[in-house]
Enzyme design. Sequence first.
Site, short mmCIF file in Angstrom:
data_model
loop_
_atom_site.label_atom_id
_atom_site.label_comp_id
_atom_site.label_asym_id
_atom_site.label_seq_id
_atom_site.Cartn_x
_atom_site.Cartn_y
_atom_site.Cartn_z
N HIS A 97 0.84 -1.20 0.00
CA HIS A 97 0.00 0.00 0.00
C HIS A 97 0.87 1.25 0.00
O HIS A 97 2.10 1.19 0.20
CB HIS A 97 -0.93 0.02 1.22
CG HIS A 97 -0.21 0.20 2.52
ND1 HIS A 97 0.50 -0.82 3.12
CD2 HIS A 97 -0.07 1.27 3.34
CE1 HIS A 97 1.05 -0.39 4.24
NE2 HIS A 97 0.72 0.89 4.41
N ASP A 105 0.57 5.09 1.97
CA ASP A 105 -0.18 5.65 3.09
C ASP A 105 -1.24 6.65 2.65
O ASP A 105 -1.00 7.52 1.81
CB ASP A 105 0.77 6.36 4.07
CG ASP A 105 1.67 5.38 4.80
OD1 ASP A 105 1.24 4.24 5.06
OD2 ASP A 105 2.81 5.77 5.12
N ARG A 121 4.67 6.39 14.18
CA ARG A 121 4.79 6.91 12.82
C ARG A 121 4.20 8.32 12.75
O ARG A 121 3.12 8.58 13.30
CB ARG A 121 4.04 5.99 11.84
CG ARG A 121 4.21 6.37 10.36
CD ARG A 121 3.28 5.56 9.48
NE ARG A 121 1.89 5.94 9.69
CZ ARG A 121 0.85 5.37 9.06
NH1 ARG A 121 1.06 4.39 8.21
NH2 ARG A 121 -0.38 5.77 9.31
N HIS A 127 4.77 0.24 0.19
CA HIS A 127 5.45 -0.53 1.22
C HIS A 127 4.52 -1.56 1.83
O HIS A 127 3.30 -1.48 1.70
CB HIS A 127 6.05 0.38 2.31
CG HIS A 127 5.04 1.21 3.05
ND1 HIS A 127 4.53 2.40 2.55
CD2 HIS A 127 4.44 1.03 4.25
CE1 HIS A 127 3.68 2.92 3.42
NE2 HIS A 127 3.60 2.10 4.47
#
Length: 344
Positions: free
Chosen positions: A149, A151, A321, A307
């Site tokens: 995917h 983000d 994150r 990623h």
Amino acid sequence: MAIAQSFSPFLIPPENMVAAPFSPLGSLSVYDSYDETPHVGTRFPNKTTQLSRILEAPNSDELVKDLATLVSHRGVVFFSEQDLDIEKQKELGTRLGELAGKPATSKLHVHPISEQTPELTADVSVISSEGGIARNGYSKSARASAGWHTDITFEPVPSDYAILKLHTIPAVGGDTLWASGYEAYDKLSPAYQKFLEGLTALHDGSGFRKYAKELGTPINDPRGSPENTGSNLQAVHPVIRTHPVTGFKSLFVNRGFTIRIVELHDDESAEVLNYLFRHVAENHDMHVRFRWNKNDIAIWDNRCTFHTATNDYQGLRLGNRVVSIGEKPFFDPSSKSRRAVLGL
């Protein structure tokens, strides 16, 4: 936002001399580093290279801007055993985008299901093996390739840079892989590239809406940009986008959030997207795989990478994150591919 001007990555050398290849390191060339693969991933292996010191250096703006440029060229950059705390991580996430020229209205992203806690604000996403964002919709029986995917592409104004620090890692496993969107575009035939250019795709984050409903919590609103509002969690973006920092073309659909190509019939869309998802997942020559150590940091550019985490481990895997909001994706027909510009 202005697109990077065309440049020549090779100087014309005197006779019998070989020109050095273009390097995006800039002021960061004073630190030890090496490229992990030809197309994606650069590592700063020495733990004395601390991002906290880069933020405090006299030439900090120059270093951070060059770091943003490096990440945009190389897709993802790795730093070893970092002492960066969460407030400094947020500062770095903010400054990377600002110094790279993002709109003033773009701030740090607030994930639709992030929780505000005494320790962490809602603009920090907890990446945990125990559930939440990191394992939403995860199934042991699913193919690992289903995890690829980019983000938050379901937002009208999606991400530019993301920073992940893992402070708790399993004894073995739990690697993360990244793939280059630039190389994904370049590996397509010229005819297929031309077919995709100008098409748009619908991105959907309804999985998070479902998760919020199950938890009985509202969708966070707004989410880092005045345009990222409401609970719809859908947006339409170009299939091929132009990167505003490098000027390169990048493939911009992903298995996690892209559900259909707007201009095609349903069956056509499904066939094309399935091919592109496999194209990203199965071409290991445009991947880099990172094995985490405690307190390592990865910084990546969501405009030109995909990623996926490797769910092959036992025990706790935990980190924080920070995701920065960039600009609305666009396609400039006059932009060029990475291979064309770098002469690869």
